[in-house]
Design an enzyme around this catalytic site. Structure first.
Site, short mmCIF file in Angstrom:
data_model
loop_
_atom_site.label_atom_id
_atom_site.label_comp_id
_atom_site.label_asym_id
_atom_site.label_seq_id
_atom_site.Cartn_x
_atom_site.Cartn_y
_atom_site.Cartn_z
N GLU A 206 -0.23 5.76 34.83
CA GLU A 206 1.29 6.42 35.33
C GLU A 206 2.11 5.39 35.63
O GLU A 206 3.30 5.79 36.12
CB GLU A 206 0.98 7.43 36.51
CG GLU A 206 0.13 8.48 36.16
CD GLU A 206 -0.06 9.39 37.18
OE1 GLU A 206 0.52 9.52 38.12
OE2 GLU A 206 -0.96 10.53 36.88
N LYS A 337 0.31 22.60 37.86
CA LYS A 337 0.24 21.59 36.66
C LYS A 337 0.21 22.81 35.51
O LYS A 337 -0.92 23.43 35.52
CB LYS A 337 -1.01 20.78 36.69
CG LYS A 337 -0.89 19.44 37.54
CD LYS A 337 -2.17 19.14 37.48
CE LYS A 337 -2.25 17.55 38.17
NZ LYS A 337 -3.66 17.04 38.42
#
Ligand code: 2PG
Ligand code: MG
Length: 425
Positions: A206, A337
């Site tokens: 990330e 999510k």
């Protein structure tokens, strides 16, 4: 007319270079595309990402799944209104009503439902966040960023046990100011890491910094020191994503201290990080116990007045799992999510319910994400309050930050100065 007139699916790549699904949905002459993200630390309760398991991409390709879905399901979706997220969800579930969408997976439905939302926004000539605000019945706000600074676990070759050490610019008064503070924290973290002899040019999945430090605590101390050196002490705080499911063998948690393996039971494991919250400016802890470790979650219920106790794998953006967490009083916030829920409607229903129950909501990207920016509109339109998309490096991350900067520039919504977090400071 607002009905879906055509849907195309094809195989694309996510930010880790792994095959994923792209969907293009057409509403009359308006069309939009969405690509499904995917996780590395996936929870066992989330909608599945089904892969073909044949020779292509070593089993990771999704072309067979696309062919089957296109033949069996897509004809039933044509003609549904692009604004009717509920009907789209209902029709998709009539083909697969299993909780984890085990027949076709959640990756194709999530891509289709998001592309439908984006195509409808084009058709209605409004910004995507406005469609979400209307659907949720929320007041739009620009979310407080929760940004990855240092990575470990499944996102960084297990350099440390913890998955993410993140920073939140809690006292920033604008979104831009918050991002600049994060930039300063990262720069100082980098300098400290280099001083320790590590290569700060290597980044994790990330975009976070990483390195094989002596253990989790050294990494937390590093970020804490960087906050001080950036002159942001008391103005920015630390969030942890422990991703504890990854460390649990069903009975014990297996962690490392100076290279030695340490095994802890649920109470011992929570006590380990509980000490950190008294010594470092930590205000949010995600997945502080494994997804099905009831004892570990019960232990965390004592902390809900002190910190943001956040559930990711534990709730998997599923409304029934959230409800059970609310009943048990074990946490006070949930990660949202969309691909865990499997459809946009399901994710928004969970978000709405969490907000209605007074829980904090953090809209989140995945570690395998895409160059698309719709997550920024989702967080803004739903008034979620917080967003987590990884670090400020790598384009699949900056796509979301840059969209939020754009929304901020055009004063689309006020910045959420996050009263919900201030009570933990
Ligand atoms: C998480 C996410 C994002 P993954 O655990 O919160 O950081 O990781 O997508 O690998 O599940
Ligand atoms: Mg997580």
């Amino acid at each position: 007319m607002t009905e879906i007139t055509r849907i195309d699916l094809w195989q694309a790549l996510d930010s880790r270079g792994t095959p994923t699904v792209a969907a293009r949905v057409q509403i009359g002459s308006h069309a939009a595309t969405a690509i499904a993200p995917s996780g590395a630390s996936t929870g066992k309760h989330e909608a599945l990402f089904l892969r073909d398991g044949n020779a292509s991409f070593d089993g990771l390709s999704v072309t067979d799944a696309i062919a089957i879905f296109s033949k069996e399901v897509i004809p039933a979706l044509i003609g549904i209104s692009g604004n009717d997220f509920f009907e789209l969800d209902r029709t998709l579930r009539s083909f697969d009503s299993t909780p984890t969408q085990s027949r076709y997976g959640g990756h194709i439905p999530v891509a289709i439902t998001i592309a439908t939302w984006l195509a409808y926004a084009k058709r209605a000539n409004v910004s995507p966040y406005e469609v979400i605000a209307q659907h949720v019945g929320a007041k739009s706000s620009l979310p407080m960023p929760m940004v990855n600074i240092f990575s470990g676990g499944a996102h960084a070759g297990r350099a440390i046990d913890l998955q993410d050490i993140l920073a939140i610019p809690t006292m920033a008064s604008t979104f831009q100011e918050g991002l600049e503070w994060i930039w300063r924290i990262r720069e100082h973290s980098k300098k400290i890491l280099v001083k320790k002899g590590f290569d700060a040019s290597l980044v994790a999945d990330e975009g976070g910094l990483t390195g094989k430090l002596s253990g989790d605590e050294e990494a937390i101390a590093l970020v804490s020191e960087a906050i001080d050196e950036a002159n942001l002490s008391g103005k920015a705080h630390i969030a942890l994503d422990i991703a504890a499911s990854q460390l649990f063998d069903g009975k014990n948690y297996v962690v490392h201290e100076s290279g030695e393996e340490v095994r802890l039971d649920s109470i011992g494991f929570v006590a380990r990080w509980r000490r950190w919250i008294t010594e470092y400016p930590i205000i949010s802890v995600e997945d502080g116990a494994a997804e099905d470790d009831e004892e570990g979650w019960q232990e965390q219920s004592q902390l809900t007045s002190q910190i943001q106790v956040l559930g990711d794998d534990r709730y998997a953006t599923q409304r029934n799992r959230l409800r059970s967490g609310i009943t048990k009083g074990e946490a006070n916030s949930i990660l949202i999510k969309p691909n865990q829920a499997g459809t946009l409607f399901a994710a928004l229903s969970t978000l709405k319910e969490a907000k209605a129950q007074g829980w904090n909501t953090v809209v989140s990207a995945r570690s395998g994400d895409t160059e698309e920016s719709w997550l920024a509109d989702l967080a803004t339109g739903s008034g979620a309050g917080q967003i987590k998309v990884g670090s400020t490096h790598r384009s699949e991350r900056t796509a979301k930050w840059n969209r939020l900067l754009e929304l901020s520039h055009f004063r689309a919504a006020p910045f959420n100065s996050e009263q919900a977090l201030n009570k933990f400071i």
